[in-house]
Scaffold this motif. Structure first.
Motif, short mmCIF file in Angstrom:
data_model
loop_
_atom_site.label_atom_id
_atom_site.label_comp_id
_atom_site.label_asym_id
_atom_site.label_seq_id
_atom_site.Cartn_x
_atom_site.Cartn_y
_atom_site.Cartn_z
N TYR A 121 -18.21 13.34 -50.63
CA TYR A 121 -19.55 13.73 -51.08
C TYR A 121 -19.49 14.98 -51.95
N LEU A 122 -18.76 15.99 -51.49
CA LEU A 122 -18.68 17.25 -52.23
C LEU A 122 -18.00 17.07 -53.58
N ARG A 123 -17.05 16.18 -53.66
CA ARG A 123 -16.37 15.94 -54.93
C ARG A 123 -17.23 15.13 -55.91
N GLU A 124 -18.24 14.47 -55.38
CA GLU A 124 -19.14 13.69 -56.23
C GLU A 124 -20.30 14.50 -56.77
N ARG A 125 -20.69 15.57 -56.07
CA ARG A 125 -21.84 16.36 -56.48
C ARG A 125 -21.46 17.33 -57.60
N PRO A 126 -22.26 17.40 -58.66
CA PRO A 126 -21.90 18.31 -59.76
C PRO A 126 -21.87 19.77 -59.33
N GLU A 127 -22.67 20.14 -58.32
CA GLU A 127 -22.70 21.54 -57.87
C GLU A 127 -21.42 21.95 -57.15
N THR A 128 -20.67 20.98 -56.63
CA THR A 128 -19.55 21.30 -55.75
C THR A 128 -18.25 20.60 -56.13
N ALA A 129 -18.25 19.85 -57.21
CA ALA A 129 -17.12 18.97 -57.51
C ALA A 129 -15.86 19.73 -57.90
N GLU A 130 -16.02 20.87 -58.58
CA GLU A 130 -14.84 21.56 -59.11
C GLU A 130 -14.90 23.04 -58.78
N GLY A 131 -13.75 23.58 -58.36
CA GLY A 131 -13.63 25.02 -58.17
C GLY A 131 -14.50 25.56 -57.05
N GLU A 132 -14.79 26.85 -57.14
CA GLU A 132 -15.55 27.54 -56.11
C GLU A 132 -17.05 27.46 -56.38
N PHE A 133 -17.81 27.52 -55.31
CA PHE A 133 -19.27 27.53 -55.40
C PHE A 133 -19.79 28.30 -54.19
N ASP A 134 -21.07 28.66 -54.22
CA ASP A 134 -21.70 29.34 -53.10
C ASP A 134 -22.45 28.34 -52.25
N LEU A 135 -22.14 28.30 -50.96
CA LEU A 135 -22.95 27.58 -49.99
C LEU A 135 -24.11 28.49 -49.61
N PRO A 136 -25.35 28.10 -49.91
CA PRO A 136 -26.49 28.94 -49.52
C PRO A 136 -26.75 28.85 -48.02
N ILE A 137 -26.93 30.00 -47.40
CA ILE A 137 -27.11 30.12 -45.96
C ILE A 137 -28.38 30.92 -45.68
N SER A 138 -29.05 30.58 -44.63
CA SER A 138 -30.12 31.41 -44.10
C SER A 138 -29.65 31.99 -42.77
N THR A 139 -29.63 33.31 -42.67
CA THR A 139 -29.23 33.97 -41.43
C THR A 139 -30.49 34.37 -40.68
N SER A 140 -30.73 33.74 -39.54
CA SER A 140 -31.90 34.01 -38.71
C SER A 140 -31.53 35.03 -37.63
N VAL A 141 -32.43 35.97 -37.41
CA VAL A 141 -32.22 37.01 -36.40
C VAL A 141 -33.43 37.07 -35.48
N LEU A 142 -33.17 37.04 -34.20
CA LEU A 142 -34.17 37.35 -33.18
C LEU A 142 -33.80 38.69 -32.56
N ARG A 143 -34.79 39.56 -32.39
CA ARG A 143 -34.50 40.84 -31.75
C ARG A 143 -35.63 41.22 -30.80
N SER A 144 -35.28 41.97 -29.77
CA SER A 144 -36.24 42.47 -28.81
C SER A 144 -35.74 43.81 -28.31
N THR A 145 -36.66 44.66 -27.90
CA THR A 145 -36.31 46.02 -27.47
C THR A 145 -36.73 46.24 -26.03
N LEU A 146 -35.82 46.77 -25.23
CA LEU A 146 -36.10 47.08 -23.85
C LEU A 146 -36.99 48.30 -23.77
N ARG A 147 -38.09 48.20 -23.05
CA ARG A 147 -39.02 49.32 -22.92
C ARG A 147 -38.40 50.41 -22.04
N PRO A 148 -38.44 51.65 -22.50
CA PRO A 148 -37.90 52.73 -21.66
C PRO A 148 -38.63 52.79 -20.31
N VAL A 149 -37.88 53.09 -19.28
CA VAL A 149 -38.47 53.20 -17.93
C VAL A 149 -39.28 54.49 -17.88
N ASP A 150 -40.54 54.40 -17.39
CA ASP A 150 -41.40 55.58 -17.29
C ASP A 150 -40.90 56.54 -16.21
#
Length: 266
Positions: free
Chosen positions: A237-266
């Motif tokens: 498949y990659l060799r058939e696609r013009p975007e990826t057939a020859e040489g190097e290319f960039d694979l586009p990635i989405s990096t998802s982040v989940l974050r949460s913060t611990l509440r300081p103890v009173d």
């Protein structure tokens, strides 16, 4: 053909097989998996970035893909990884990092010992009911819990096509990002998780992108014959696609982040 009970047992066992499939391919994992963008790491750690020293637990650290980015962000990193082969590869590549055998469900660290816990490409493997008390135990007051995932950007046409042809018989769906939630706990802030996505790129060739997919768990647990067929289909498949057939290319990635913060103890 197996009985319905046998098939049900196989389906229950598949996630565990996939979770444990990486060790025998640790060197390939380290070579071919993408890293994480610096801005995603900074966002994940923003609430504790001012602390000195900033001690971060990289949980399910694998071969150190996220560990290196955390070091670049100025953190002192403690890596915990259950697979001995993945851990050995991390130690080989990052010998100055302290690395322990352990799991999210039994973290081998003292109470109140880290400012942040991060997991890259690993959080979906955790048993959260057992891991959650461990997160609370080892985090210092006001500490951060963050999870990061790199996913191919399927809004790009050729990437969507790759996803359609790259599946295997083990390609059961993992939980979606929005379904990955910790149990409620009063120590965490209201609206406990924030989510943000960051654009990222992975420089590849047709052959090296095929090798990357060859480190995904759904291609590691199948038979050698099916694995060869899947990887050959991807390369074609990659060799058939013009975007990826020859040489190097960039694979586009989405990096998802989940974050949460611990509440300081009173």
């Amino acid at each position: 053909m197996g009985s319905p009970d046998d098939r049900a047992d196989d389906e229950l066992a598949l996630p565990a097989r996939r979770a444990g499939s990486f060790g025998a391919h640790a060197a390939a994992y380290a070579e071919h998996r993408p890293d994480y963008p610096a801005d995603a790491i900074r966002w994940a750690l923003a609430a504790v970035a001012h602390r000195r020293p900033l001690t971060v637990l990289d949980l399910g650290a694998g071969t150190g893909k996220l560990t290196l980015g955390l070091l670049d962000a100025g953190a002192t990193v403690i890596a915990v990884e259950p697979d001995e082969h993945m851990r050995a590869e991390l130690i080989r590549r990052l010998p100055a990092v302290t690395a322990h055998a352990g799991t999210a469900e039994a973290v081998p660290l003292p109470d109140d010992s880290v400012d942040a816990i991060v997991a890259g490409q690993a959080f979906h493997w955790f048993d959260l009911d057992r891991a959650y008390p461990e997160f609370l135990r080892v985090l210092r007051p006001g500490g951060v819990l963050a999870a990061l995932w790199n996913t191919d950007d399927s809004t790009v046409d050729w990437v969507a096509g790759l996803k359609r042809i790259a599946g295997s018989s083990a390609s059961t769906a993992l939980p979606l990002l929005g379904q990955l939630e910790l149990p409620d706990h009063p120590l965490f802030r209201e609206h406990e998780f924030e989510h943000k996505a960051f654009p990222h790129r992975h420089r590849r060739t047709a052959e090296s992108l095929t090798a990357t997919i060859g480190t995904h768990s759904h291609t590691l647990v199948i038979s050698p014959q099916e694995r060869a067929e899947v990887l050959a289909r991807i390369t074609a498949y990659l060799r058939e696609r013009p975007e990826t057939a020859e040489g190097e290319f960039d694979l586009p990635i989405s990096t998802s982040v989940l974050r949460s913060t611990l509440r300081p103890v009173d």
